[in-house]
Motif scaffolding. Structure first.
Motif, PDB file in Angstrom:
ATOM      1  N   PRO A 170     -18.872  17.849 -11.033  1.00 54.96           N
ATOM      2  CA  PRO A 170     -18.906  18.762 -12.188  1.00 54.96           C
ATOM      3  C   PRO A 170     -17.622  19.571 -12.357  1.00 54.96           C
ATOM      4  N   ILE A 171     -16.982  19.946 -11.248  1.00 55.27           N
ATOM      5  CA  ILE A 171     -15.719  20.693 -11.346  1.00 55.27           C
ATOM      6  C   ILE A 171     -14.646  19.809 -11.967  1.00 55.27           C
ATOM      7  N   VAL A 172     -14.573  18.544 -11.525  1.00 57.36           N
ATOM      8  CA  VAL A 172     -13.590  17.614 -12.068  1.00 57.36           C
ATOM      9  C   VAL A 172     -13.866  17.365 -13.548  1.00 57.36           C
ATOM     10  N   TRP A 173     -15.151  17.208 -13.908  1.00 61.19           N
ATOM     11  CA  TRP A 173     -15.494  17.004 -15.319  1.00 61.19           C
ATOM     12  C   TRP A 173     -15.061  18.199 -16.171  1.00 61.19           C
ATOM     13  N   SER A 174     -15.270  19.409 -15.670  1.00 64.25           N
ATOM     14  CA  SER A 174     -14.889  20.609 -16.426  1.00 64.25           C
ATOM     15  C   SER A 174     -13.375  20.686 -16.603  1.00 64.25           C
ATOM     16  N   ILE A 175     -12.632  20.353 -15.566  1.00 63.76           N
ATOM     17  CA  ILE A 175     -11.170  20.390 -15.661  1.00 63.76           C
ATOM     18  C   ILE A 175     -10.687  19.394 -16.701  1.00 63.76           C
TER      19      ILE A 175
END
Length: 434
Positions: free
Chosen positions: A324-329
Protein backbone atom coordinates in the motif's frame (compact mmCIF):
# COMPACT_ATOMS: atom_id res chain seq x y z
CA UNK A 1 22.27 -43.23 16.12
CA UNK A 2 22.33 -41.47 12.75
CA UNK A 3 23.52 -37.98 12.01
CA UNK A 4 20.09 -36.72 10.87
CA UNK A 5 18.48 -36.54 14.34
CA UNK A 6 21.41 -34.48 15.56
CA UNK A 7 21.16 -32.02 12.68
CA UNK A 8 17.48 -31.69 13.56
CA UNK A 9 18.37 -31.12 17.22
CA UNK A 10 20.96 -28.50 16.28
CA UNK A 11 18.12 -26.61 14.58
CA UNK A 12 15.95 -27.07 17.67
CA UNK A 13 18.63 -25.68 19.98
CA UNK A 14 19.19 -22.64 17.75
CA UNK A 15 15.46 -21.87 17.47
CA UNK A 16 14.58 -22.57 21.09
CA UNK A 17 14.87 -19.60 23.45
CA UNK A 18 15.98 -20.12 27.01
CA UNK A 19 12.88 -21.04 28.95
CA UNK A 20 12.33 -21.50 32.63
CA UNK A 21 8.88 -22.45 33.74
CA UNK A 22 8.16 -25.53 35.79
CA UNK A 23 6.81 -27.85 33.12
CA UNK A 24 4.66 -30.95 33.47
CA UNK A 25 3.99 -33.00 30.36
CA UNK A 26 2.97 -36.45 29.25
CA UNK A 27 4.83 -38.31 26.51
CA UNK A 28 2.92 -41.09 24.81
CA UNK A 29 4.48 -43.78 22.58
CA UNK A 30 7.26 -41.45 21.42
CA UNK A 31 9.95 -43.11 19.30
CA UNK A 32 12.16 -40.08 18.72
CA UNK A 33 15.83 -40.82 19.46
CA UNK A 34 16.27 -37.39 21.06
CA UNK A 35 13.81 -35.07 22.81
CA UNK A 36 14.77 -31.52 23.84
CA UNK A 37 12.96 -30.46 27.02
CA UNK A 38 14.55 -27.20 28.18
CA UNK A 39 17.25 -24.69 27.36
CA UNK A 40 18.43 -22.72 30.36
CA UNK A 41 21.30 -20.43 31.39
CA UNK A 42 22.73 -21.58 34.72
CA UNK A 43 24.87 -19.66 37.18
CA UNK A 44 27.18 -21.40 39.67
CA UNK A 45 24.10 -21.98 41.87
CA UNK A 46 22.02 -23.72 39.20
CA UNK A 47 19.88 -26.81 39.81
CA UNK A 48 17.90 -29.27 37.70
CA UNK A 49 15.06 -31.32 39.22
CA UNK A 50 13.53 -34.10 37.15
CA UNK A 51 10.58 -36.25 38.13
CA UNK A 52 9.41 -39.07 35.89
CA UNK A 53 6.60 -41.51 36.57
CA UNK A 54 4.42 -44.09 34.82
CA UNK A 55 7.33 -45.05 32.60
CA UNK A 56 6.82 -47.77 30.02
CA UNK A 57 8.89 -48.83 27.02
CA UNK A 58 7.31 -50.77 24.15
CA UNK A 59 9.35 -52.48 21.45
CA UNK A 60 8.94 -55.02 18.69
CA UNK A 61 12.32 -56.54 19.59
CA UNK A 62 13.66 -57.99 22.81
CA UNK A 63 13.34 -55.82 25.96
CA UNK A 64 15.83 -52.93 25.64
CA UNK A 65 18.75 -52.27 27.94
CA UNK A 66 17.45 -49.59 30.38
CA UNK A 67 20.85 -47.88 30.37
CA UNK A 68 20.20 -46.99 26.71
CA UNK A 69 17.45 -44.55 27.75
CA UNK A 70 18.13 -41.53 29.93
CA UNK A 71 18.36 -37.78 30.56
CA UNK A 72 21.42 -35.57 30.18
CA UNK A 73 22.58 -31.94 29.90
CA UNK A 74 24.47 -30.61 26.90
CA UNK A 75 25.97 -27.20 26.21
CA UNK A 76 25.88 -25.70 22.72
CA UNK A 77 29.65 -26.03 22.36
CA UNK A 78 29.48 -29.71 23.33
CA UNK A 79 26.58 -30.30 20.94
CA UNK A 80 28.90 -29.57 18.00
CA UNK A 81 31.53 -31.92 19.42
CA UNK A 82 28.94 -34.68 19.85
CA UNK A 83 27.83 -34.12 16.26
CA UNK A 84 31.43 -34.72 15.14
CA UNK A 85 31.48 -37.91 17.22
CA UNK A 86 28.29 -39.12 15.55
CA UNK A 87 29.76 -38.37 12.11
CA UNK A 88 32.82 -40.47 12.93
CA UNK A 89 30.80 -43.28 14.51
CA UNK A 90 27.13 -43.39 13.42
CA UNK A 91 26.46 -46.28 15.81
CA UNK A 92 27.49 -44.27 18.88
CA UNK A 93 24.79 -43.72 21.51
CA UNK A 94 24.86 -40.13 22.73
CA UNK A 95 24.61 -41.41 26.32
CA UNK A 96 28.13 -42.84 25.86
CA UNK A 97 29.61 -39.50 24.76
CA UNK A 98 32.26 -37.86 26.95
CA UNK A 99 30.85 -34.41 26.17
CA UNK A 100 27.49 -34.80 27.90
CA UNK A 101 26.60 -34.33 31.57
CA UNK A 102 24.65 -37.50 32.30
CA UNK A 103 21.84 -37.17 34.86
CA UNK A 104 20.21 -40.58 35.06
CA UNK A 105 19.04 -43.50 32.93
CA UNK A 106 16.19 -45.96 33.24
CA UNK A 107 18.31 -48.29 35.38
CA UNK A 108 17.65 -45.82 38.20
CA UNK A 109 13.85 -46.16 37.96
CA UNK A 110 11.90 -47.73 40.78
CA UNK A 111 10.49 -51.19 39.94
CA UNK A 112 7.14 -51.43 38.13
CA UNK A 113 4.30 -50.65 38.43
CA UNK A 114 5.49 -47.25 39.72
CA UNK A 115 8.54 -47.03 37.42
CA UNK A 116 9.35 -43.55 38.69
CA UNK A 117 12.35 -41.37 39.57
CA UNK A 118 12.77 -38.00 41.29
CA UNK A 119 16.08 -36.26 41.89
CA UNK A 120 17.69 -32.80 41.93
CA UNK A 121 21.12 -32.15 40.45
CA UNK A 122 23.40 -29.16 41.07
CA UNK A 123 25.04 -27.60 38.01
CA UNK A 124 28.67 -27.04 38.94
CA UNK A 125 29.84 -25.33 35.74
CA UNK A 126 27.94 -22.12 34.78
CA UNK A 127 26.79 -22.18 31.16
CA UNK A 128 23.71 -22.46 28.98
CA UNK A 129 22.61 -26.09 28.83
CA UNK A 130 19.91 -28.00 27.01
CA UNK A 131 18.09 -30.79 28.83
CA UNK A 132 17.66 -33.84 26.59
CA UNK A 133 16.15 -37.28 26.76
CA UNK A 134 17.85 -39.93 24.60
CA UNK A 135 16.43 -43.22 23.40
CA UNK A 136 19.16 -45.42 21.93
CA UNK A 137 17.07 -48.60 22.03
CA UNK A 138 16.24 -49.60 18.44
CA UNK A 139 12.59 -49.74 17.37
CA UNK A 140 11.27 -48.72 20.77
CA UNK A 141 8.86 -46.07 21.96
CA UNK A 142 8.56 -44.47 25.40
CA UNK A 143 5.58 -43.32 27.44
CA UNK A 144 6.07 -41.34 30.65
CA UNK A 145 4.94 -38.36 32.71
CA UNK A 146 7.73 -35.82 33.16
CA UNK A 147 8.06 -32.81 35.45
CA UNK A 148 11.09 -30.54 34.98
CA UNK A 149 12.20 -27.73 37.26
CA UNK A 150 15.28 -25.67 36.42
CA UNK A 151 16.41 -22.67 38.45
CA UNK A 152 19.28 -20.66 39.91
CA UNK A 153 19.56 -19.74 43.57
CA UNK A 154 19.77 -16.04 44.48
CA UNK A 155 22.04 -14.75 47.24
CA UNK A 156 19.19 -15.01 49.76
CA UNK A 157 18.58 -18.65 48.86
CA UNK A 158 15.36 -18.05 46.89
CA UNK A 159 14.82 -19.76 43.54
CA UNK A 160 15.03 -17.79 40.29
CA UNK A 161 13.23 -19.71 37.55
CA UNK A 162 14.32 -17.34 34.80
CA UNK A 163 17.43 -18.14 32.80
CA UNK A 164 20.56 -16.20 33.77
CA UNK A 165 20.24 -14.01 30.67
CA UNK A 166 16.54 -13.28 31.16
CA UNK A 167 16.29 -12.56 34.88
CA UNK A 168 16.19 -8.79 34.18
CA UNK A 169 13.23 -9.00 31.78
CA UNK A 170 10.49 -8.14 34.33
CA UNK A 171 12.17 -4.80 35.11
CA UNK A 172 12.93 -4.15 31.44
CA UNK A 173 9.34 -4.71 30.29
CA UNK A 174 7.96 -2.66 33.18
CA UNK A 175 10.15 0.34 32.31
CA UNK A 176 9.07 0.23 28.67
CA UNK A 177 5.41 -0.07 29.69
CA UNK A 178 5.79 3.17 31.68
CA UNK A 179 7.35 4.81 28.61
CA UNK A 180 4.38 3.80 26.45
CA UNK A 181 1.81 4.94 29.01
CA UNK A 182 3.59 8.33 29.08
CA UNK A 183 3.63 8.34 25.27
CA UNK A 184 -0.12 7.60 25.25
CA UNK A 185 -0.78 10.46 27.68
CA UNK A 186 1.14 12.88 25.45
CA UNK A 187 -0.69 11.62 22.33
CA UNK A 188 -4.08 12.11 23.99
CA UNK A 189 -3.06 15.65 24.99
CA UNK A 190 -1.89 16.36 21.42
CA UNK A 191 -5.17 15.09 19.96
CA UNK A 192 -7.21 17.08 22.50
CA UNK A 193 -5.40 20.33 21.72
CA UNK A 194 -5.80 19.79 17.96
CA UNK A 195 -9.39 18.53 17.83
CA UNK A 196 -10.14 20.08 14.44
CA UNK A 197 -7.48 18.05 12.62
CA UNK A 198 -7.89 14.75 14.49
CA UNK A 199 -8.79 11.91 12.13
CA UNK A 200 -10.02 8.40 12.82
CA UNK A 201 -6.51 7.08 12.20
CA UNK A 202 -5.28 9.07 15.22
CA UNK A 203 -7.76 7.24 17.43
CA UNK A 204 -6.52 3.90 16.09
CA UNK A 205 -2.97 5.03 16.82
CA UNK A 206 -3.98 5.82 20.41
CA UNK A 207 -5.51 2.35 20.73
CA UNK A 208 -2.25 0.89 19.41
CA UNK A 209 -0.25 2.67 22.11
CA UNK A 210 -2.65 1.46 24.78
CA UNK A 211 -2.41 -2.17 23.61
CA UNK A 212 1.39 -1.95 23.45
CA UNK A 213 1.57 -0.58 27.01
CA UNK A 214 -0.84 -3.25 28.33
CA UNK A 215 1.05 -5.95 26.45
CA UNK A 216 4.31 -4.89 28.12
CA UNK A 217 2.85 -4.63 31.62
CA UNK A 218 1.42 -8.15 31.23
CA UNK A 219 4.77 -9.38 29.92
CA UNK A 220 6.45 -7.87 32.99
CA UNK A 221 3.99 -9.56 35.36
CA UNK A 222 4.23 -12.84 33.45
CA UNK A 223 8.02 -12.91 33.71
CA UNK A 224 7.94 -11.75 37.34
CA UNK A 225 5.70 -14.60 38.45
CA UNK A 226 7.71 -17.11 36.41
CA UNK A 227 10.89 -15.77 38.00
CA UNK A 228 9.53 -16.11 41.55
CA UNK A 229 7.24 -19.15 41.36
CA UNK A 230 8.02 -20.96 38.11
CA UNK A 231 4.50 -20.45 36.72
CA UNK A 232 2.86 -17.35 35.16
CA UNK A 233 -0.35 -17.45 37.28
CA UNK A 234 -2.54 -16.62 34.27
CA UNK A 235 -0.61 -13.52 33.19
CA UNK A 236 0.52 -15.38 30.07
CA UNK A 237 -3.13 -15.51 28.90
CA UNK A 238 -3.49 -11.72 29.19
CA UNK A 239 -0.09 -11.29 27.54
CA UNK A 240 -1.15 -13.30 24.48
CA UNK A 241 -4.52 -11.51 24.26
CA UNK A 242 -2.96 -8.03 24.25
CA UNK A 243 -0.15 -9.18 21.99
CA UNK A 244 -2.67 -10.40 19.43
CA UNK A 245 -4.65 -7.14 19.51
CA UNK A 246 -1.46 -5.07 19.44
CA UNK A 247 0.07 -6.88 16.44
CA UNK A 248 -3.17 -6.77 14.43
CA UNK A 249 -3.53 -3.04 15.23
CA UNK A 250 0.09 -2.34 14.30
CA UNK A 251 -0.18 -3.97 10.88
CA UNK A 252 -3.59 -2.36 10.31
CA UNK A 253 -2.31 1.13 11.21
CA UNK A 254 0.72 0.74 8.92
CA UNK A 255 -1.53 -0.39 6.04
CA UNK A 256 -4.06 2.42 6.61
CA UNK A 257 -1.37 5.09 6.87
CA UNK A 258 0.31 3.63 3.79
CA UNK A 259 -2.90 3.95 1.81
CA UNK A 260 -3.44 7.53 2.97
CA UNK A 261 -6.77 6.57 4.55
CA UNK A 262 -8.31 9.34 6.65
CA UNK A 263 -5.59 11.76 5.49
CA UNK A 264 -5.68 11.74 1.70
CA UNK A 265 -8.99 9.93 1.19
CA UNK A 266 -11.90 8.72 3.32
CA UNK A 267 -12.12 5.29 1.68
CA UNK A 268 -10.05 2.24 0.78
CA UNK A 269 -9.74 0.88 -2.73
CA UNK A 270 -10.58 -2.75 -3.40
CA UNK A 271 -6.95 -3.90 -3.59
CA UNK A 272 -6.19 -2.14 -0.30
CA UNK A 273 -9.11 -3.89 1.38
CA UNK A 274 -7.73 -7.19 0.09
CA UNK A 275 -4.39 -6.49 1.77
CA UNK A 276 -6.17 -6.06 5.11
CA UNK A 277 -8.26 -9.17 4.48
CA UNK A 278 -5.04 -11.11 3.93
CA UNK A 279 -2.95 -9.60 6.72
CA UNK A 280 -5.47 -9.87 9.58
CA UNK A 281 -6.28 -13.63 9.18
CA UNK A 282 -2.56 -14.34 8.74
CA UNK A 283 -1.87 -12.50 11.97
CA UNK A 284 -4.46 -14.67 13.70
CA UNK A 285 -2.56 -17.73 12.46
CA UNK A 286 0.79 -16.19 13.47
CA UNK A 287 -0.49 -15.56 16.99
CA UNK A 288 -1.82 -19.10 17.30
CA UNK A 289 1.64 -20.33 16.30
CA UNK A 290 3.20 -17.94 18.81
CA UNK A 291 1.04 -19.34 21.62
CA UNK A 292 1.91 -22.92 20.69
CA UNK A 293 5.63 -22.07 20.56
CA UNK A 294 5.59 -20.17 23.83
CA UNK A 295 3.32 -22.40 25.87
CA UNK A 296 4.57 -25.82 24.86
CA UNK A 297 8.21 -26.18 23.99
CA UNK A 298 10.59 -28.10 21.73
CA UNK A 299 9.54 -31.41 23.31
CA UNK A 300 6.36 -31.57 21.19
CA UNK A 301 6.76 -33.25 17.81
CA UNK A 302 5.45 -30.36 15.71
CA UNK A 303 7.37 -27.58 17.47
CA UNK A 304 9.70 -26.89 14.52
CA UNK A 305 6.73 -26.91 12.15
CA UNK A 306 4.96 -24.25 14.23
CA UNK A 307 8.17 -22.16 14.19
CA UNK A 308 8.28 -22.43 10.41
CA UNK A 309 4.61 -21.46 10.13
CA UNK A 310 5.19 -18.41 12.35
CA UNK A 311 8.26 -17.26 10.38
CA UNK A 312 6.57 -17.79 7.00
CA UNK A 313 3.39 -15.96 7.99
CA UNK A 314 5.40 -13.11 9.52
CA UNK A 315 7.44 -12.70 6.32
CA UNK A 316 4.27 -12.67 4.18
CA UNK A 317 2.66 -10.02 6.40
CA UNK A 318 5.79 -7.87 6.40
CA UNK A 319 5.87 -7.96 2.60
CA UNK A 320 2.12 -7.33 2.27
CA UNK A 321 2.09 -4.12 4.32
CA UNK A 322 4.73 -2.59 2.05
CA UNK A 323 2.51 -2.71 -1.06
CA UNK A 324 0.00 0.00 0.00
CA UNK A 325 2.86 2.44 0.68
CA UNK A 326 4.35 1.75 -2.77
CA UNK A 327 0.91 2.14 -4.37
CA UNK A 328 0.41 5.51 -2.65
CA UNK A 329 3.82 6.77 -3.77
CA UNK A 330 3.14 5.78 -7.38
CA UNK A 331 -0.36 7.27 -7.27
CA UNK A 332 0.96 10.56 -5.91
CA UNK A 333 3.71 10.53 -8.53
CA UNK A 334 1.13 10.23 -11.31
CA UNK A 335 -1.12 12.88 -9.74
CA UNK A 336 1.77 15.34 -9.49
CA UNK A 337 2.02 15.40 -13.28
CA UNK A 338 -1.53 16.68 -13.77
CA UNK A 339 -2.95 18.63 -10.82
CA UNK A 340 -0.47 21.53 -10.78
CA UNK A 341 0.13 21.49 -7.04
CA UNK A 342 3.82 20.72 -7.04
CA UNK A 343 4.68 21.82 -3.49
CA UNK A 344 1.90 19.78 -1.89
CA UNK A 345 2.68 16.68 -3.98
CA UNK A 346 6.40 16.94 -3.31
CA UNK A 347 5.73 17.11 0.42
CA UNK A 348 3.42 14.11 0.27
CA UNK A 349 5.85 12.09 -1.84
CA UNK A 350 8.73 12.92 0.49
CA UNK A 351 6.66 11.96 3.52
CA UNK A 352 5.55 8.64 2.07
CA UNK A 353 9.06 7.77 0.90
CA UNK A 354 10.39 8.52 4.38
CA UNK A 355 7.63 6.39 5.90
CA UNK A 356 8.50 3.57 3.49
CA UNK A 357 12.15 3.68 4.59
CA UNK A 358 11.19 3.79 8.28
CA UNK A 359 8.92 0.74 7.93
CA UNK A 360 11.57 -1.20 6.00
CA UNK A 361 14.20 -0.30 8.61
CA UNK A 362 11.94 -1.34 11.48
CA UNK A 363 11.03 -4.68 9.91
CA UNK A 364 14.65 -5.41 9.00
CA UNK A 365 15.93 -4.61 12.48
CA UNK A 366 13.28 -6.48 14.47
CA UNK A 367 13.27 -9.56 12.21
CA UNK A 368 16.96 -9.93 11.29
CA UNK A 369 19.19 -7.88 13.58
CA UNK A 370 17.33 -8.88 16.75
CA UNK A 371 17.47 -12.55 15.74
CA UNK A 372 21.21 -12.22 15.09
CA UNK A 373 21.70 -10.61 18.51
CA UNK A 374 19.70 -13.39 20.15
CA UNK A 375 21.84 -15.98 18.37
CA UNK A 376 25.33 -14.55 18.95
CA UNK A 377 24.94 -12.92 22.38
CA UNK A 378 26.42 -14.78 25.34
CA UNK A 379 23.77 -16.56 27.39
CA UNK A 380 24.16 -14.06 30.26
CA UNK A 381 23.22 -11.19 27.92
CA UNK A 382 20.14 -12.58 26.18
CA UNK A 383 18.15 -9.65 27.59
CA UNK A 384 20.10 -7.37 25.23
CA UNK A 385 18.14 -8.65 22.21
CA UNK A 386 14.86 -7.90 24.03
CA UNK A 387 16.10 -4.43 24.95
CA UNK A 388 17.20 -3.77 21.35
CA UNK A 389 13.82 -4.88 20.02
CA UNK A 390 11.88 -2.67 22.45
CA UNK A 391 14.13 0.35 21.80
CA UNK A 392 13.70 -0.10 18.03
CA UNK A 393 9.93 -0.46 18.44
CA UNK A 394 9.68 2.66 20.60
CA UNK A 395 11.73 4.67 18.10
CA UNK A 396 9.57 3.40 15.23
CA UNK A 397 6.38 4.38 17.06
CA UNK A 398 7.78 7.83 17.87
CA UNK A 399 8.87 8.50 14.27
CA UNK A 400 5.60 7.20 12.77
CA UNK A 401 3.47 9.15 15.23
CA UNK A 402 5.53 12.31 14.65
CA UNK A 403 5.17 12.04 10.87
CA UNK A 404 1.38 11.71 11.04
CA UNK A 405 0.60 13.74 14.15
CA UNK A 406 -2.59 15.86 14.30
CA UNK A 407 -1.38 19.44 13.78
CA UNK A 408 -2.91 22.41 12.00
CA UNK A 409 -0.09 22.55 9.48
CA UNK A 410 1.96 19.52 8.51
CA UNK A 411 3.63 18.08 5.45
CA UNK A 412 0.29 17.04 3.95
CA UNK A 413 -0.87 20.62 3.65
CA UNK A 414 2.18 22.61 2.49
CA UNK A 415 0.80 25.25 0.12
CA UNK A 416 3.39 28.03 0.09
CA UNK A 417 3.28 29.58 -3.38
CA UNK A 418 6.97 30.53 -3.31
CA UNK A 419 7.81 26.84 -3.03
CA UNK A 420 5.96 25.88 -6.19
CA UNK A 421 8.78 26.51 -8.64
CA UNK A 422 11.38 24.72 -6.54
CA UNK A 423 8.98 21.82 -6.00
CA UNK A 424 8.30 21.49 -9.71
CA UNK A 425 12.03 21.26 -10.39
CA UNK A 426 12.45 18.66 -7.64
CA UNK A 427 9.64 16.54 -9.02
CA UNK A 428 11.29 16.61 -12.44
CA UNK A 429 14.76 15.84 -11.16
CA UNK A 430 14.01 13.38 -8.37
CA UNK A 431 12.59 9.93 -9.03
CA UNK A 432 10.24 8.64 -6.36
CA UNK A 433 9.66 5.27 -8.00
CA UNK A 434 10.60 2.32 -5.82
Amino acid sequence: MTKLPFLFLLLLVVLSPSSAEIKTLTITSDSRPMILFEKFGFTHTGHVTISVSSVSVSTSLSPPDPSRLGFFLLSEESLLQVLVEIQQNPQLCVLDSHYISSLFNFRDLSPPPAASFNHSYPVSSPNEYSLFFANCAPESSVSMAVRTEVYNLDSDGSKDYLSAGRTHLPSLFFLFSIAYFAFLGFWIYLCYTNKRVVHRIHLLMAALLLMKALNLICAAEDKHYVKVTGTPHGWDVLFYIFQFIRVVLLFTVIVLIGTGWSFLKPFLQEKEKKVLMIVIPLQVLANVASVVIGETGPFIKDWVTWNQVFLLVDIICCCAIIFPIVWSIRSLRETSKTDGKAARNLAKLTLFRQFYMVVIGYLYFTRIVVFALRTIAAYKYQWVSNAAEEIASLMFYMVMFYMFRPVERNEYFVLDEEEEEAAEMALKDEDFEL
